[in-house]
Design a protein around this motif. Structure first.
Motif, PDB file in Angstrom:
ATOM      1  N   THR A  87       1.052  -1.132  -0.190  1.00  0.00           N
ATOM      2  CA  THR A  87       0.135  -0.064   0.081  1.00  0.00           C
ATOM      3  C   THR A  87       0.636   1.335  -0.004  1.00  0.00           C
ATOM      4  O   THR A  87       1.824   1.498   0.730  1.00  0.00           O
ATOM      5  CB  THR A  87      -0.760   0.102   1.390  1.00  0.00           C
ATOM      6  OG1 THR A  87      -1.656  -1.218   1.449  1.00  0.00           O
ATOM      7  CG2 THR A  87      -1.769   1.203   1.306  1.00  0.00           C
ATOM      8  N   TRP A 130       1.321   5.410  -0.556  1.00  0.00           N
ATOM      9  CA  TRP A 130       0.619   6.831  -0.478  1.00  0.00           C
ATOM     10  C   TRP A 130       1.271   7.670  -1.241  1.00  0.00           C
ATOM     11  O   TRP A 130       2.511   8.162  -0.902  1.00  0.00           O
ATOM     12  CB  TRP A 130       0.672   7.481   0.994  1.00  0.00           C
ATOM     13  CG  TRP A 130      -0.008   8.647   1.324  1.00  0.00           C
ATOM     14  CD1 TRP A 130      -0.890   9.373   0.705  1.00  0.00           C
ATOM     15  CD2 TRP A 130       0.335   9.543   2.518  1.00  0.00           C
ATOM     16  NE1 TRP A 130      -1.216  10.479   1.149  1.00  0.00           N
ATOM     17  CE2 TRP A 130      -0.639  10.533   2.445  1.00  0.00           C
ATOM     18  CE3 TRP A 130       1.074   9.303   3.636  1.00  0.00           C
ATOM     19  CZ2 TRP A 130      -0.445  11.557   3.091  1.00  0.00           C
ATOM     20  CZ3 TRP A 130       0.845  10.307   4.617  1.00  0.00           C
ATOM     21  CH2 TRP A 130       0.181  11.355   4.581  1.00  0.00           C
ATOM     22  N   GLU A 131       0.689   8.232  -2.341  1.00  0.00           N
ATOM     23  CA  GLU A 131       1.470   9.215  -3.294  1.00  0.00           C
ATOM     24  C   GLU A 131       1.628  10.602  -2.308  1.00  0.00           C
ATOM     25  O   GLU A 131       0.587  11.134  -1.652  1.00  0.00           O
ATOM     26  CB  GLU A 131       0.336   9.610  -4.481  1.00  0.00           C
ATOM     27  CG  GLU A 131       1.145  10.325  -5.491  1.00  0.00           C
ATOM     28  CD  GLU A 131       0.268  10.533  -6.832  1.00  0.00           C
ATOM     29  OE1 GLU A 131       0.858  11.492  -7.364  1.00  0.00           O
ATOM     30  OE2 GLU A 131      -0.547   9.888  -6.966  1.00  0.00           O
ATOM     31  N   GLN A 132       2.678  11.025  -2.742  1.00  0.00           N
ATOM     32  CA  GLN A 132       3.242  12.475  -1.888  1.00  0.00           C
ATOM     33  C   GLN A 132       3.062  13.455  -2.782  1.00  0.00           C
ATOM     34  O   GLN A 132       3.117  13.609  -3.676  1.00  0.00           O
ATOM     35  CB  GLN A 132       4.740  12.353  -1.341  1.00  0.00           C
ATOM     36  CG  GLN A 132       4.958  11.138  -0.591  1.00  0.00           C
ATOM     37  CD  GLN A 132       4.196  10.964   0.552  1.00  0.00           C
ATOM     38  OE1 GLN A 132       4.819  11.818   1.757  1.00  0.00           O
ATOM     39  NE2 GLN A 132       2.976  10.124   0.744  1.00  0.00           N
ATOM     40  N   TYR A 167       6.322   7.952  -3.832  1.00  0.00           N
ATOM     41  CA  TYR A 167       5.227   7.433  -2.838  1.00  0.00           C
ATOM     42  C   TYR A 167       5.973   6.835  -1.493  1.00  0.00           C
ATOM     43  O   TYR A 167       7.145   6.223  -1.580  1.00  0.00           O
ATOM     44  CB  TYR A 167       4.679   6.009  -3.573  1.00  0.00           C
ATOM     45  CG  TYR A 167       3.945   6.486  -4.851  1.00  0.00           C
ATOM     46  CD1 TYR A 167       2.827   6.832  -4.947  1.00  0.00           C
ATOM     47  CD2 TYR A 167       4.899   6.299  -6.098  1.00  0.00           C
ATOM     48  CE1 TYR A 167       2.243   6.817  -6.439  1.00  0.00           C
ATOM     49  CE2 TYR A 167       4.399   6.650  -7.337  1.00  0.00           C
ATOM     50  CZ  TYR A 167       3.250   6.908  -7.215  1.00  0.00           C
ATOM     51  OH  TYR A 167       2.573   7.242  -8.662  1.00  0.00           O
ATOM     52  N   LEU A 178       3.099   2.716   2.720  1.00  0.00           N
ATOM     53  CA  LEU A 178       2.556   2.421   4.201  1.00  0.00           C
ATOM     54  C   LEU A 178       2.341   0.989   4.679  1.00  0.00           C
ATOM     55  O   LEU A 178       2.709   0.922   6.158  1.00  0.00           O
ATOM     56  CB  LEU A 178       1.156   3.049   4.123  1.00  0.00           C
ATOM     57  CG  LEU A 178       0.972   4.416   3.626  1.00  0.00           C
ATOM     58  CD1 LEU A 178      -0.303   4.992   3.358  1.00  0.00           C
ATOM     59  CD2 LEU A 178       1.748   5.437   4.781  1.00  0.00           C
ATOM     60  N   VAL A 214      -2.859   5.300  -2.316  1.00  0.00           N
ATOM     61  CA  VAL A 214      -3.753   6.035  -1.694  1.00  0.00           C
ATOM     62  C   VAL A 214      -3.380   7.648  -2.318  1.00  0.00           C
ATOM     63  O   VAL A 214      -2.275   7.979  -2.394  1.00  0.00           O
ATOM     64  CB  VAL A 214      -3.640   6.175  -0.153  1.00  0.00           C
ATOM     65  CG1 VAL A 214      -4.387   7.302   0.560  1.00  0.00           C
ATOM     66  CG2 VAL A 214      -3.814   4.754   0.432  1.00  0.00           C
ATOM     67  N   TYR A 217      -5.314  12.588   0.537  1.00  0.00           N
ATOM     68  CA  TYR A 217      -5.423  12.157   1.941  1.00  0.00           C
ATOM     69  C   TYR A 217      -4.413  12.776   2.536  1.00  0.00           C
ATOM     70  O   TYR A 217      -3.124  12.777   2.312  1.00  0.00           O
ATOM     71  CB  TYR A 217      -5.233  10.608   1.929  1.00  0.00           C
ATOM     72  CG  TYR A 217      -6.600  10.086   1.352  1.00  0.00           C
ATOM     73  CD1 TYR A 217      -7.284   9.261   2.453  1.00  0.00           C
ATOM     74  CD2 TYR A 217      -6.992  10.222   0.374  1.00  0.00           C
ATOM     75  CE1 TYR A 217      -8.420   8.508   1.928  1.00  0.00           C
ATOM     76  CE2 TYR A 217      -8.119   9.305  -0.145  1.00  0.00           C
ATOM     77  CZ  TYR A 217      -9.028   8.546   0.557  1.00  0.00           C
ATOM     78  OH  TYR A 217      -9.972   7.914   0.337  1.00  0.00           O
ATOM     79  N   ILE A 258      -5.249   9.141   6.817  1.00  0.00           N
ATOM     80  CA  ILE A 258      -4.207   7.695   6.799  1.00  0.00           C
ATOM     81  C   ILE A 258      -4.540   6.852   7.990  1.00  0.00           C
ATOM     82  O   ILE A 258      -4.952   5.721   7.899  1.00  0.00           O
ATOM     83  CB  ILE A 258      -2.964   8.156   6.542  1.00  0.00           C
ATOM     84  CG1 ILE A 258      -2.517   8.737   5.179  1.00  0.00           C
ATOM     85  CG2 ILE A 258      -1.996   6.838   6.629  1.00  0.00           C
ATOM     86  CD1 ILE A 258      -3.131   7.786   4.008  1.00  0.00           C
TER      87      ILE A 258
END
Length: 629
Positions: free
Chosen positions: A50, A52-54, A93, A96, A225, A229, A234
Motif C-alpha cells: 500500500t 501513499w502518493e506524496q 510514494y 505504508l 492512496v 489524503y 491515513i
C-alpha cells in the motif's frame, strides 16, 4: 494495479518508493524471507503493498529501505540503503504497508546485503538446484561460507548447484538469468569438467526454469492512496499501517513529526517513545505508559487535556486542512497536538503520572494496570480535568478534587455497566469530558453538599444512565463467562486491593512487585473432579447457568509461591494447620472473605455454593456503593 519483482526493485532503487523514517527497522527473520522467495518462485500470491502518493507539502520524512551495517565513517552501526545515487523523482510514494515484504525482496532478488560479516544480513540468497524438496531450494549462505565454498564466483556457484538469486541492477536481471539457463549445461563450470548425470541435469534445469518463470511472472498487488489524503485520514484508514512486520500506529506518526518539529529546539529533540517509557516508570503510571503496549493511550490523555483547557494552544495543522481542531481523542486529534504542548506535559510528567494514579485510586481505591482496566481510555477524562484544575483553577473555580472524585468514580462504574464505550468511544470521550466539566463548573460557593450530590446523580442518570442494581452487578461478578469490559470490571477491585499475600503476609503482591495474579480459591481441577457431587448445582456450568468456577467470586490475589501450593489442594485441606482467619483478619477481609466466609472454606463441598454467593454479594455491594456520587 500490480507489478512484477524486477519492477518492485526498480521502484526501490530509484527512490520512487520510500519508507517513512519511523518504519526503519526490518524485523523479518531468514525463515520469513525464504518463505516469500519460495512463493515468488512458485508464482503464488505474495501479498499487497500500500502506497501513499506524496504531494509537494507531504508531512512525512522519507528514506530508502535499509538494513543494519557497519559505518566506517562513524565507526559504529549504521544503515546500508538500497538506492541509487540519484535524486527523488517528481512522483514518489511512501510505503505504508509492505516495508517488510519490500526489504525481503531487495535482500533475496536485489542483492541487498550487509558488507560487514558481524551483521545477520551479511551473505546471499541462493537457488539450490540440487535440493530435492521445494522447501529446501532457497538457501541463505553467510558471507564467510560463501567465500569458503567459492560461491562468490560464477563458476563456483554453478559447480555447487547454487545460483545467486540477487543482482545489484534490476535492469540486468533478465540477462543474468539467461546466462544461468545457458551455463547450467556447460561442463566447464563443473568439478573436473564433468556434467551431472542426464536425469539430474534435467531436474536442475527444471528447477532453474521454474525460478526464472516465477521471478519474472509473479505479480505483487499495489494499492495507491491519492495525495489528497492527509495524515489524519491515513490513520483512520489503517489501524495498523504495517501489518506484516513491526506494527505502526498513530504514535509512530506523532513521534516522527514531533522529532522533526523539535530537533532544533534549545531543550533538545523530543523522542516521544522514550518519554512515554519514562512516564511509565513514575509513581501512578506504572502499567499505563509504554512505547510497546498501546502507546497511543498517553497521546489520548494529552489530547483530552487540550480539550479540557480554557486557554488552548493552537493545534498543529494536519496536512492541507485549513482549520484544525482537537475535539476528542481520535487519531486526527492526536496528530494535531502541538509540539510545545507535548513539551509542557513532558516537563510536568510527575504531575501527569500522579493524575493517572489518582484515577486508579478514585475508581478502585488502589493501583491496577491499563490491561486490567475496563475502557482505559476513559481515564483521559479524569486526567484532563485534574490538569485543568491544577493549571487553570483559581478563586472562581468552586469545585475541588473531592468533587471530581465523587462524580467521576460513579461515572466510571455506570459507564462500564451500561457498556457505553463498547463502540464509538473515541468521539464520546470528548463529549463526556465537556459535559462533565460544564457540570462541575456550575458548582456554587457554599452549596449544600447533599444537594450537590443529588444534582450530580441526576446528571449521571441523564448523561450516562440509571444506577445499575445490585442484582445486575451480582450477575457479572458471579459469572466467569463474561467477556470484555464487564469481565475486567468484575476483577478490577481484586487487582486494586492486592497488597500482601494472605497466607505469607511477608510476601508483597502489590502492583510494582510483579509477583501477583488472580488465582482460583477452589482449584479448577478440584471443581472438575467434584462436579457430580453435592455441589453440582454450582460446579456444573450448565446446571448453574453461569461459570462460577472462573468468576471473580472464586478468584483471589495471591503470590505465585502460594498459588503453586494451593492449586493442588482444596481450600479446606490447604488451610488446615497453615493459616487461620485470625492470623491476618484484615487481609482476608480486604479480599472479600469475612469470618463467616472463611468458615465456609473449611467445609469442603458442603460450603462452596454458599461461599461463592456470599463473596459475590460482598463484591457486588462494594461496586454498587461506587455507582453514586
Amino acid at each position: 494495479m500490480d507489478i512484477n519483482i524486477p519492477g518492485v526493485l526498480k521502484k526501490l532503487r530509484t527512490k520512487e518508493w520510500l519508507i517513512p523514517q519511523f518504519q526503519r527497522e526490518f524485523v523479518w527473520n531468514n525463515a520469513q524471507v525464504i518463505a516469500l522467495a519460495n512463493s515468488v518462485i512458485d508464482a503464488r500470491p505474495v501479498g499487497m503493498v500500500t502506497l501513499w502518493e506524496q504531494s509537494a507539502d507531504a508531512p512525512l520524512p522519507l528514506e530508502p529501505i535499509s538494513i543494519a551495517d557497519w559505518d566506517p565513517k562513524e565507526n559504529a552501526t549504521g544503515q546500508k540503503t538500497y538506492a541509487d545515487d540519484c535524486p527523488v523523482p517528481g512522483r514518489y510514494y511512501a510505503i505504508l504497508d509492505g516495508r517488510q515484504r519490500s526489504t525481503a525482496l531487495a535482500l533475496t532478488f536485489g542483492g541487498l546485503r550487509a558488507s560487514s560479516a558481524i551483521y545477520r544480513h551479511a551473505g546471499g540468497y541462493f537457488l539450490d538446484v540440487t535440493a530435492t524438496e521445494d522447501s529446501e531450494r532457497v538457501k541463505f549462505v553467510p558471507q564467510k561460507e560463501m567465500v569458503k565454498r567459492n560461491l562468490h564466483t560464477h563458476a563456483g556457484a554453478i559447480g555447487n548447484g547454487y545460483f545467486p538469486l540477487g543482482t545489484d541492477d534490476p535492469n540486468a536481471m533478465m540477462g543474468q538469468w539467461m546466462v544461468y539457463l545457458q551455463d547450467i549445461n556447460k561442463a566447464e563450470y563443473y568439478p573436473g569438467g564433468v556434467l551431472p548425470q542426464e536425469e539430474e541435469l534435467k531436474r536442475r534445469n527444471a528447477a532453474l526454469s521454474k525460478a526464472f518463470s516465477g521471478i519474472f511472472n509473479t505479480k505483487m498487488a499495489v494499492y495507491i492512496v491519492p495525495p489528497t489524503y492527509d495524515l489524519a485520514q491515513i490513520c483512520e484508514i489503517f489501524d495498523t499501517l504495517n501489518t506484516t512486520g513491526t506494527k505502526v500506529s498513530t504514535i509512530d506518526l506523532i513521534h516522527s513529526g514531533l522529532f522533526n518539529d523539535t530537533v532544533g529546539d534549545a531543550g533538545g529533540a523530543l523522542l516521544l517513545r522514550d518519554e512515554i517509557d519514562a512516564i511509565g516508570e513514575l509513581d501512578g503510571a506504572v502499567g499505563w505508559s509504554s512505547s510497546t503496549g498501546r502507546p497511543e493511550l498517553i497521546a489520548q490523555f494529552v489530547a483530552a487535556i487540550h480539550v479540557a483547557l480554557d486557554a488552548k494552544p493552537e493545534p498543529k495543522r494536519i496536512g492541507g486542512a485549513k482549520d484544525t481542531r482537537i475535539t476528542s481523542v481520535k487519531s486526527s486529534d492526536l496528530l494535531a497536538i502541538p509540539s510545545a504542548f507535548w513539551r509542557k506535559v513532558i516537563e510536568n510528567n510527575l504531575t501527569f503520572a500522579s493524575f493517572i494514579g489518582g484515577f486508579q485510586n478514585t475508581v478502585a481505591g488502589g493501583r491496577f494496570t491499563m490491561a486490567q482496566c475496563p475502557y482505559p481510555a476513559s481515564a483521559a477524562i479524569y486526567v484532563a480535568l485534574r490538569w485543568h484544575l491544577e493549571f487553570e483553577g483559581g478563586a472562581a473555580t468552586h469545585w475541588r478534587v473531592a468533587d471530581l472524585d465523587r462524580l467521576y468514580g460513579a461515572f466510571f462504574w455506570r459507564n462500564v455497566f451500561h457498556s457505553r464505550y463498547d463502540q464509538g468511544f473515541l468521539t464520546q470521550i470528548g463529549t463526556d469530558l465537556r459535559e462533565m466539566k460544564a457540570f462541575l463548573s456550575k458548582k456554587q460557593l457554599g452549596v449544600d453538599e447533599m444537594d450537590w450530590r443529588k444534582q450530580a446523580n441526576e446528571w449521571l442518570d441523564f448523561n450516562v444512565g440509571a444506577r445499575p442494581g445490585p442484582i445486575d452487578i451480582f450477575e457479572v461478578v458471579s459469572d466467569g463467562g463474561e467477556k470484555g469490559a464487564l469481565r475486567r470490571a468484575a476483577l478490577l477491585l481484586l487487582h486494586a486491593r492486592a497488597d500482601r499475600d494472605v497466607i505469607s503476609a511477608e510476601l508483597s503482591i502489590a502492583l510494582e512487585g510483579g509477583m501477583m495474579d488472580l488465582h482460583h480459591i477452589y482449584p479448577k481441577d478440584w471443581c472438575k473432579n467434584h462436579a457430580g457431587g453435592v455441589a453440582k448445582d454450582v460446579l456444573d456450568r450448565e446446571r448453574a447457568g453461569r461459570d462460577w468456577v472462573n468468576s471473580a467470586a472464586n478468584l483471589m490475589p495471591m503470590h505465585r509461591q502460594t498459588n503453586n501450593e494451593w492449586r493442588k489442594q482444596s481450600p479446606a485441606t490447604f488451610l488446615h494447620g497453615k493459616a487461620d482467619f485470625d492470623s491476618h483478619p484484615n487481609l482476608w477481609t480486604r479480599y472479600y472473605i469475612n469470618r463467616d466466609a472463611y468458615d465456609l472454606l473449611l467445609l469442603g463441598e458442603d460450603g462452596v455454593a454458599e461461599f461463592w454467593k456470599k463473596r459475590a454479594g460482598a463484591m457486588a455491594e462494594d461496586i454498587y456503593s461506587r455507582t453514586t456520587a
